[in-house]
Scaffold this active site. Structure first.
Site, PDB file in Angstrom:
ATOM      1  N   LYS A   8      33.618  29.771  33.038  1.00 41.89           N
ATOM      2  CA  LYS A   8      34.648  30.548  32.337  1.00 41.89           C
ATOM      3  C   LYS A   8      34.727  30.223  30.849  1.00 41.89           C
ATOM      4  O   LYS A   8      34.846  31.115  30.012  1.00 41.89           O
ATOM      5  CB  LYS A   8      36.010  30.312  32.998  1.00 41.89           C
ATOM      6  CG  LYS A   8      36.101  31.028  34.330  1.00 41.89           C
ATOM      7  CD  LYS A   8      37.445  31.707  34.523  1.00 41.89           C
ATOM      8  CE  LYS A   8      37.339  32.618  35.744  1.00 41.89           C
ATOM      9  NZ  LYS A   8      38.293  33.650  35.845  1.00 41.89           N
ATOM     10  N   GLU A  58      49.199  31.774  26.760  1.00 40.29           N
ATOM     11  CA  GLU A  58      48.293  32.904  26.920  1.00 40.29           C
ATOM     12  C   GLU A  58      49.079  34.196  26.766  1.00 40.29           C
ATOM     13  O   GLU A  58      50.230  34.278  27.211  1.00 40.29           O
ATOM     14  CB  GLU A  58      47.713  32.853  28.337  1.00 40.29           C
ATOM     15  CG  GLU A  58      46.244  33.101  28.421  1.00 40.29           C
ATOM     16  CD  GLU A  58      45.743  32.913  29.849  1.00 40.29           C
ATOM     17  OE1 GLU A  58      44.882  32.066  30.057  1.00 40.29           O
ATOM     18  OE2 GLU A  58      46.259  33.612  30.749  1.00 40.29           O
ATOM     19  N   HIS A 115      44.298  39.555  45.506  1.00 39.25           N
ATOM     20  CA  HIS A 115      43.246  39.498  44.487  1.00 39.25           C
ATOM     21  C   HIS A 115      41.913  40.035  44.982  1.00 39.25           C
ATOM     22  O   HIS A 115      40.865  39.701  44.445  1.00 39.25           O
ATOM     23  CB  HIS A 115      43.070  38.071  43.949  1.00 39.25           C
ATOM     24  CG  HIS A 115      44.335  37.512  43.386  1.00 39.25           C
ATOM     25  ND1 HIS A 115      44.897  37.998  42.225  1.00 39.25           N
ATOM     26  CD2 HIS A 115      45.191  36.565  43.841  1.00 39.25           C
ATOM     27  CE1 HIS A 115      46.023  37.349  41.992  1.00 39.25           C
ATOM     28  NE2 HIS A 115      46.232  36.476  42.970  1.00 39.25           N
ATOM     29  N   ARG A 166      25.501  40.433  39.238  1.00 36.86           N
ATOM     30  CA  ARG A 166      24.966  40.869  40.536  1.00 36.86           C
ATOM     31  C   ARG A 166      25.410  42.300  40.801  1.00 36.86           C
ATOM     32  O   ARG A 166      26.136  42.876  40.011  1.00 36.86           O
ATOM     33  CB  ARG A 166      25.525  39.977  41.630  1.00 36.86           C
ATOM     34  CG  ARG A 166      27.056  39.980  41.585  1.00 36.86           C
ATOM     35  CD  ARG A 166      27.698  39.326  42.784  1.00 36.86           C
ATOM     36  NE  ARG A 166      29.107  39.065  42.568  1.00 36.86           N
ATOM     37  CZ  ARG A 166      30.090  39.918  42.760  1.00 36.86           C
ATOM     38  NH1 ARG A 166      29.830  41.154  43.160  1.00 36.86           N
ATOM     39  NH2 ARG A 166      31.335  39.601  42.543  1.00 36.86           N
TER      40      ARG A 166
END
Lengths: 178, 503
Positions: free
Chosen positions: B116, B200, B235, B292
């Site tokens: 990340k 954030e 999610h 992918r």
């Protein structure tokens, strides 16, 4: 497959759904045409069995498609219609007898069962341990997801029927609480 | 040129990849775990080899065993599908070392995008917008105020050592900043013994929008437009569509350029997906890149008209892309519903088991990418997604109507599935109007989880059917009738026996 109503005996049956108990009695049949009483309502329908557990029913021209899946014993059925699933139990002489004796459902509240097949990941209690209602007693993993199963009553763990790592089946008893 | 592909996967994606191989005249090799002997991909492939026990780590994640089978079978390429080893840089490297083509990007691209922080730094350097915020810990109020000043409200203050929602505060008004900061820090201190926080930007009503990328080894990179994936539960995506109802033509071009730039930043080749988070005002930020093929790739295939698996194989064969960005258009609208074996009324609890009966939808604009068949037992070890239903329509309305029709026709019994729940989603006003974000399922709980409606006399009819079934069973038993009463299933039984695909 054509349904053969000639095999039917004119017989009354008691059927139980989650919401009600109903009496059904076949009044008349002629080929696919069936006349049947459900409680005090008389239905005349065109019934064809079109596949294994698959029924096509016409009632006053309206078309219904149903699928029947037999449950754990031959008296329990799950019926799928497009909008809703029904669970129906047929009460025959044997069931009525057992109900009378009060032997049905005994212990069902005191056992922790798995509602689906899976693998036992962790057992959080041991035999003889005091547990409270809502306490997580066992964790079962199925399809990459872990589910916690909780005690449904306050009590003492009297039996642990599985071990960690065991693969369990639907409705298998995992833990017994007295 | 690739002649034989080993598919290092199972389930619907393994079958889907093999289908494209079959069309290309490429021979296929399946690998399977001990519980997957009866799985569709084993039956569909030209060759199949058992690679270990049921748990994935002992089979589908066993790199050396898979390579051994690849060599033994003479496979010249491996397609990893999605999940399992698809984003494993070490696996891609090992394929290279063994001289087997890995149908996917370079180990470098997988590694860079897989971390990340590295991905975030790489994107910032490439000029791609990322969610504004601090990476370093904040320890003073002064520092916090200046950061918030810079990124703008609302913000989320999160404990650096955090988890489980502790030490987390949402700040919407300027007047709340100091008290929220103090609360977050003291909560963090007592919970984790560390009062440092980071800040954030809080994305209100976030939309999950992603771009499909294709890039060849000659340096050409194109995007195949966006997919809207905001309908999620736990999610995990449930419904995807393209084009996104939120998107404007101008934004589409702008985001597409950023998506291509993001891929180029890691010298990407193969098929990949750039995921963005977008707010109601169409501000968007890079989230991550999936290096992918995605589960939801068929909706892009349907609208753009390109077989992504074939494109992946062509790229692995060093072929340049036969089209450029100007050649690509979105035609009509496509929606995908993921059908899970789960109990939507019991918090989406998985429901593995034996498929008793299955009827798939047919007709105009329908595609089913599944892998289960009647009599098949879904193992408990793998993902609960059993099939994907993809529809195409001339426009969004047409596609929604068609999806409802297809869901009406789709019947699976034996295990609980999400089919009815998906139909409800199609009927939800927020979905129909295209005004939804990742909070969609939570915001529409009442409508989505209402008890099934029963029209007309359907309960009585269900009782009647049960009565007849029970009585005819009893009658059959009395007559000790020959087993010929189920002859209608003979075709299916022989299909099962002789490996004829009922799909």
């Amino acid at each position: 497959m054509v349904f053969h109503p000639y095999k039917l005996k004119k017989m009354q049956l008691e059927l139980i759904t989650e919401e009600r108990t109903a009496q059904l009695r076949l009044v008349h049949h002629d080929g696919n045409q069936i006349t049947i009483m459900v409680d005090d309502v008389l239905y005349t329908l065109d019934v064809v069995k079109v596949g294994k557990g698959n029924y096509s029913i016409l009632l006053d021209g309206e078309s219904y498609n149903l699928e029947l899946v037999e449950g754990a014993n031959s008296r329990e059925y799950t019926i799928n219609t497009f909008h809703k699933t029904f669970k129906v139990e047929v009460i025959d002489a044997e069931t009525r007898y057992r109900r009378k004796k009060g032997s049905v459902n005994v212990g069902s509240d005191k056992t922790v069962r798995s509602p689906m097949p899976g693998k036992v990941i962790r057992i959080l209690v041991s035999k003889g341990e005091q547990v409270v209602k809502g306490q997580t007693v066992i964790i079962v993993s199925a399809m990459k997801m872990e589910s916690e199963f909780k005690a449904t009553v306050d009590g003492v763990v009297t039996g642990i029927q599985v071990s960690e790592g065991d693969v369990v089946d639907t409705q298998q008893v995992l833990v017994v609480i007295e | 040129m690739i002649q034989k592909v080993l598919v290092a996967n199972r389930g619907e994606i393994a079958v889907r990849i093999m289908r494209s191989c079959r069309e290309m005249g490429i021979s296929t090799v399946a690998v399977f775990s001990e519980v997957d002997r009866t799985a569709m991909h084993v039956r569909y492939a030209n060759e199949a080899y058992c690679i270990g026990q049921a748990p994935s780590v002992e089979s589908y994640l066993n790199i050396e065993k898979i390579l051994e089978v690849a060599k033994k079978s003479g496979s010249d390429a491996i397609h990893p599908g999605y999940g399992f080893l698809s984003e494993n840089a070490h696996f891609a490297e090992r394929c290279q070392e063994e001289g087997i083509a890995f149908i996917g990007p370079s180990p470098y691209a997988i590694r860079t995008m897989g971390d990340k922080i590295t991905a975030r730094r790489t994107m910032i350097a490439a000029g791609i917008p990322v969610v504004p915020g601090t990476v370093d810990k904040i320890t003073s109020e002064k520092e916090a105020l200046s950061v918030i000043e810079e990124i703008g409200l609302p913000v989320m203050i999160k404990a650096s050592a955090g988890g489980g929602g502790k030490g987390m505060r949402l700040v919407k008004e300027k007047s709340e900043i100091l008290s929220a900061l103090r609360a977050a820090r003291s909560e963090a201190a007592s919970a984790f013994g560390d009062d440092s926080v980071f800040i954030e930007k809080y994305i209100e009503s976030p939309h999950h929008i992603e771009y499909q990328i294709l890039a060849d080894k000659q340096g050409h990179t194109v995007h195949l437009f966006e997919r809207e994936c905001s309908v999620q539960r736990r999610h995990q995506k449930v419904v995807e569509e393209t084009p996104s109802p939120l998107m404007t033509p101008q934004k589409r071009i702008e985001m597409g350029l950023h998506a291509v730039a993001a891929a180029k930043a890691v010298d990407y080749f193969g098929a990949g997906t750039i995921e963005f988070i977008m707010d109601d005002n169409l501000n968007y930020y890079f989230l991550e890149m999936n290096t992918r093929l995605q589960v939801e790739h068929p909706i892009t295939e349907r609208v753009v008209g390109i077989d992504l698996v074939k494109a992946q194989i062509d790229i692995a064969n060093e072929k340049p892309l036969p089209f450029s960005q100007e050649d690509l258009f979105q035609h009509g609208h496509a929606i995908e519903c993921r059908i899970y074996a789960e109990d939507t009324d019991q918090n989406f609890m998985p429901n593995p088991g034996v498929i008793r009966h299955i009827t798939e939808p047919y007709g105009t604009g329908i595609r089913c990418d599944g892998y289960v068949y009647e009599g098949y037992e879904i193992p408990i070890y793998y993902d609960s997604m059993i099939t994907k239903l993809i529809v195409w329509g001339y426009n969004r309305q047409d596609a929604i109507d068609r999806m409802k029709r297809a869901l009406y026709e789709y019947k699976i019994t034996g295990v609980k599935t999400s089919i009815r729940f998906l139909k409800r989603i199609m009927d939800t006003e927020d979905f129909r109007s295209g005004h939804y974000n990742t909070h969609f399922i939570g915001n529409n709980k009442e409508f989505l989880f209402q008890k099934g409606e029963c029209f007309g006399k359907c309960e009585d009819i269900a009782l009647i059917a049960t009565y007849l079934e029970y009585m005819s069973k009893a009658g059959r038993a009395d007559n000790a009738e020959k087993s010929g009463s189920e002859t209608s299933d003979t075709w299916r039984n022989s299909g099962r026996k002789y490996g004829i695909s009922p799909l």
